[in-house]
Design a protein around this motif. Structure first.
Motif, short mmCIF file in Angstrom:
data_model
loop_
_atom_site.label_atom_id
_atom_site.label_comp_id
_atom_site.label_asym_id
_atom_site.label_seq_id
_atom_site.Cartn_x
_atom_site.Cartn_y
_atom_site.Cartn_z
N ALA A 5 0.83 -1.21 0.00
CA ALA A 5 0.00 0.00 0.00
C ALA A 5 0.86 1.26 0.00
O ALA A 5 0.60 2.21 -0.75
CB ALA A 5 -0.93 -0.01 1.22
N ILE A 6 1.91 1.26 0.83
CA ILE A 6 2.77 2.45 0.92
C ILE A 6 3.51 2.69 -0.40
O ILE A 6 3.64 3.83 -0.86
CB ILE A 6 3.77 2.29 2.09
CG1 ILE A 6 3.03 2.44 3.42
CG2 ILE A 6 4.90 3.30 2.00
CD1 ILE A 6 3.88 2.19 4.64
N GLU A 7 3.99 1.61 -1.03
CA GLU A 7 4.69 1.76 -2.32
C GLU A 7 3.77 2.40 -3.36
O GLU A 7 4.19 3.27 -4.11
CB GLU A 7 5.18 0.40 -2.81
CG GLU A 7 6.47 -0.06 -2.17
CD GLU A 7 7.00 -1.33 -2.81
OE1 GLU A 7 6.39 -1.82 -3.79
OE2 GLU A 7 8.02 -1.85 -2.32
N TYR A 8 2.52 1.94 -3.42
CA TYR A 8 1.57 2.50 -4.38
C TYR A 8 1.28 3.96 -4.07
O TYR A 8 1.24 4.81 -4.96
CB TYR A 8 0.28 1.67 -4.38
CG TYR A 8 -0.74 2.12 -5.38
CD1 TYR A 8 -0.37 2.52 -6.66
CD2 TYR A 8 -2.10 2.14 -5.06
CE1 TYR A 8 -1.32 2.92 -7.58
CE2 TYR A 8 -3.05 2.54 -5.97
CZ TYR A 8 -2.66 2.94 -7.23
OH TYR A 8 -3.60 3.35 -8.15
N HIS A 9 1.11 4.24 -2.79
CA HIS A 9 0.82 5.62 -2.40
C HIS A 9 1.99 6.54 -2.75
O HIS A 9 1.80 7.66 -3.25
CB HIS A 9 0.53 5.69 -0.89
CG HIS A 9 0.12 7.04 -0.42
ND1 HIS A 9 0.89 7.82 0.41
CD2 HIS A 9 -1.00 7.76 -0.68
CE1 HIS A 9 0.27 8.96 0.64
NE2 HIS A 9 -0.87 8.94 0.00
N LYS A 10 3.20 6.07 -2.51
CA LYS A 10 4.39 6.87 -2.86
C LYS A 10 4.46 7.14 -4.35
O LYS A 10 4.83 8.24 -4.79
CB LYS A 10 5.66 6.15 -2.39
CG LYS A 10 5.95 6.26 -0.91
CD LYS A 10 7.25 5.55 -0.57
CE LYS A 10 7.58 5.69 0.91
NZ LYS A 10 8.82 4.93 1.27
N SER A 11 4.14 6.13 -5.15
CA SER A 11 4.21 6.31 -6.60
C SER A 11 3.21 7.34 -7.08
O SER A 11 3.50 8.15 -7.96
CB SER A 11 3.98 4.97 -7.32
OG SER A 11 2.63 4.56 -7.22
N LEU A 12 2.00 7.35 -6.48
CA LEU A 12 0.99 8.35 -6.86
C LEU A 12 1.41 9.75 -6.40
O LEU A 12 1.22 10.73 -7.14
CB LEU A 12 -0.37 7.99 -6.24
CG LEU A 12 -1.05 6.74 -6.80
CD1 LEU A 12 -2.40 6.53 -6.10
CD2 LEU A 12 -1.27 6.86 -8.30
N ARG A 13 1.99 9.83 -5.20
CA ARG A 13 2.48 11.14 -4.71
C ARG A 13 3.55 11.67 -5.64
O ARG A 13 3.60 12.85 -5.97
CB ARG A 13 3.04 11.00 -3.30
CG ARG A 13 2.00 10.91 -2.23
CD ARG A 13 2.49 11.51 -0.91
NE ARG A 13 3.87 11.21 -0.59
CZ ARG A 13 4.27 10.17 0.14
NH1 ARG A 13 3.38 9.33 0.61
NH2 ARG A 13 5.53 9.98 0.40
#
Length: 623
Positions: free
Chosen positions: A548-556
């Protein structure tokens, strides 16, 4: 760097393929070796000038595995298959995707030809190979055409019979002239059958004939002719090497090799997909009943295929299960297509089964304790969770987590573990669409609703609509929620609305955000924090959080690199790059005229007009 001395000492001195993996089980590198022990050991020697790239890879190696083959050529072909399937980071990948050559016999034609091919297709032809030497393949095709007098033209026969004059090959006696109707279909087919027999493995008569001709030519001092026969014989021998790693295109089969000792059994499964050996898994069983190998294979097949989502059309074993027909019917019904259990006795299939058994034998003798430890971490841990929840049949477990920054870019992750092992191909991520602000319960409700709606659509239980083709059709045996009562109730609400009955378990955390127990059926169940079951729950929870954190970082990251140009229709990455290269800043682009913008080769007049209009409206809006 980890100490691999124990594992290195157990490596066989046989040809094969080795696979280097990191701590997350991702494949870093695939290589082949004439001698697995010598080759793999070379990576872990100090100060041998390997170069920074290899040193960097070696530092990341957490564990490695290997597959023993019967020849270096088989290792080479298997290496090629695995590299194409997994694209490891440290392997050199060819942009043109060059492949090993095949010999193709166009048996779907009335008058077949023998052709050189780099690919296997789902056509009506027969393929032989792959082979390591393209020149040997070309020499062999030429030899077969000369011996069996087959056509090499691309005329459409019999439609084109008699329309053109015969080619030079007919006049010099190298073709029987099917283009003129000089040979009928049945006679020509007999010639083709001879070539097919040769390609299927009956090389001895031709090799013997070539060697005899070479000796005669040499005795008559016709050395150039003798050299020609020598080279042809060498090409045939090169092609004659038995290949078990690749079969017919379209073949999906599992090859189950079994090796036993006084207490234990190792099952080695080779997975062949679309005719290529793509990988393997091994499993350990405790043979407490000392039953026959047929009983062991039957028990394993029932256990393994009750949980796996894909069942191939063919399963190969040495000794068929005692209730073979019953198991075949069960597998066929479960798979939705005909499934056969095959007991090969001769030929390539038998050799492939023998290779699987040999790998099982090596693993049993070398890695028994390691296998038991791994089984405890995976299947043993699953069994512990089953006991805690008082349930059984847990194969697929799915866990969800939410990530955001003060409600910005809400995302959800779904991770999947099967038999205690992460199945990364089934991981999914969701960009939350209906929730603004930090509301984890609402985000989780949306993610679960989308996941199970997709799954029901794909399995045909609800109309498809827009919910199809996303790989959600396999429903979990247990749903794990990152939290306690609240998250579990959200999941149960979603499942109830969709008419699904799936066990839901919450992973309850303590004050230090560490799992302390499981919330199941309105009760918090304690779990031994030193047990393998607890460690598996922790790994699942950590993996859901990481994903989840990896995906969130990529969107940010994407949102931070976004510019005003992204809001203008017709401006993609290439045009944005051209504009920034020319003008350097958004302000300079906003001041440019239509004529100046359209002078760039990448910017047509209509797009230049759109850019100017956009910035003009922006200036008017901001005063």
């Amino acid at each position: 760097m980890k100490d691999f001395s124990e594992e290195l000492n157990k490596l066989p001195t046989r040809p094969g393929v080795y696979i280097m993996r990191d701590e997350s089980d991702t494949i870093l590198y695939v290589g082949k070796a004439v001698n697995l022990r010598n080759r793999v050991r070379s990576y872990f020697r100090k100060n041998i000038g390997r170069g920074p790239a290899i040193d960097n890879m070696v530092e990341k190696i957490d564990h490695f595995e290997y597959i023993v083959t019967d020849s270096e050529l088989e290792a080479l072909v298997l290496e090629n298959n695995l590299i194409k399937e997994h694209s490891p980071k440290y392997n050199t990948l060819l942009k043109d995707d060059k492949t090993y050559p095949y010999i193709k016999v166009t048996t779907g034609e009335d008058y077949p030809r023998i052709l050189f091919s780099r690919t296997m297709k789902r056509d009506h032809a027969r393929y032989f190979g792959p082979y390591s030497s393209a020149q040997a393949v070309k020499d062999t095709i030429e030899l077969l055409n000369r011996i069996y007098k087959l056509r090499t033209c691309n005329r459409k026969l019999p439609a084109d019979i008699g329309l053109e004059r015969p080619c030079l090959n007919f006049h010099i006696g190298q073709c029987t002239g099917p283009c003129q109707g000089y040979v009928n279909k049945d006679e020509y087919r007999k010639q083709v059958e001879g070539a097919l027999e040769f390609l299927s493995g009956n090389y001895a008569p031709i090799i013997k004939d070539l060697e005899e001709k070479m000796e005669i030519a040499s005795e008559e001092m016709k050395f150039e002719e003798a050299a020609k026969y020598r080279d042809l014989a060498a090409s045939v021998k090169s092609v004659a090497q038995k290949q078990k790693i690749t079969g017919n295109v379209g073949d999906d089969r599992d090859v189950i090799g079994i090796c036993r000792d006084d207490e234990d059994v190792v099952i080695q499964i080779f997975f062949i997909r679309d005719g290529r050996l793509m990988g393997r898994e091994h499993y350990h069983m405790t043979d407490t009943l000392r039953g026959s190998e047929a009983a062991v294979s039957g028990d394993f097949i029932k256990r393994f295929y009750s949980g796996t989502p894909f069942i191939p059309s063919e399963i190969m074993v040495r000794n068929g299960p005692e209730d073979l027909e019953l198991i075949e019917n069960w597998l066929t019904e479960k798979a939705g297509h005909k499934v056969k259990i095959v007991i090969p006795k001769i030929g390539t299939k038998e050799k492939l089964l023998e290779m699987s058994e040999e790998n099982a034998r090596i693993i049993l003798h070398n890695d028994k304790e390691k296998i038991k430890r791994e089984e405890a971490r995976t299947l043993g841990a699953v069994e512990e969770i089953e006991k805690i929840l008082k349930t059984d049949g847990l194969v697929r477990m799915e866990a969800f987590d939410i990530s955001n920054t003060s409600g910005f870019e809400n995302v959800a992750s779904m991770v999947v573990f099967e038999n205690g092992i992460p199945k990364r191909s089934d991981y999914r991520k969701f960009k939350i669409k209906s929730v603004d602000g930090p509301n984890d319960y609402a985000c989780m409700k949306e993610a679960l609703t989308r996941r199970f709606t997709h799954g029901l659509a794909e399995s045909g239980q609800i109309p498809e609509g827009t919910h199809s083709g996303t790989g959600f059709s396999h429903l979990p045996d247990l749903l794990l929620m990152d939290g306690g009562r609240g998250q579990v109730n959200i999941a149960l609400e979603v499942l109830d609305a969709l008419g699904l009955e799936i066990p839901v378990c919450g992973m309850v955390k303590d004050d230090r955000h560490r799992t302390r127990g499981l919330y199941y059926k309105n009760e918090e169940l304690p779990i031994d924090t030193k047990s393998e079951g607890f460690k598996l729950i922790t790994r699942i929870q950590d993996e859901a959080h990481r994903f989840a954190i990896e995906y969130h970082k990529s969107l940010r990251s994407k949102s931070q690199t976004r510019s005003l140009l992204d809001d203008i229709p017709g401006i993609g990455p290439a045009r944005k790059k051209a504009l920034m290269k020319k003008y350097h800043t958004i302000s300079d682009i906003a001041q440019a005229t239509e004529e100046e913008l359209s002078s760039l080769p990448e910017i047509p007049e209509d797009v230049a007009k759109r850019i100017c209009s956009y910035f003009r409206e922006l200036r008017d809006k901001n005063g």
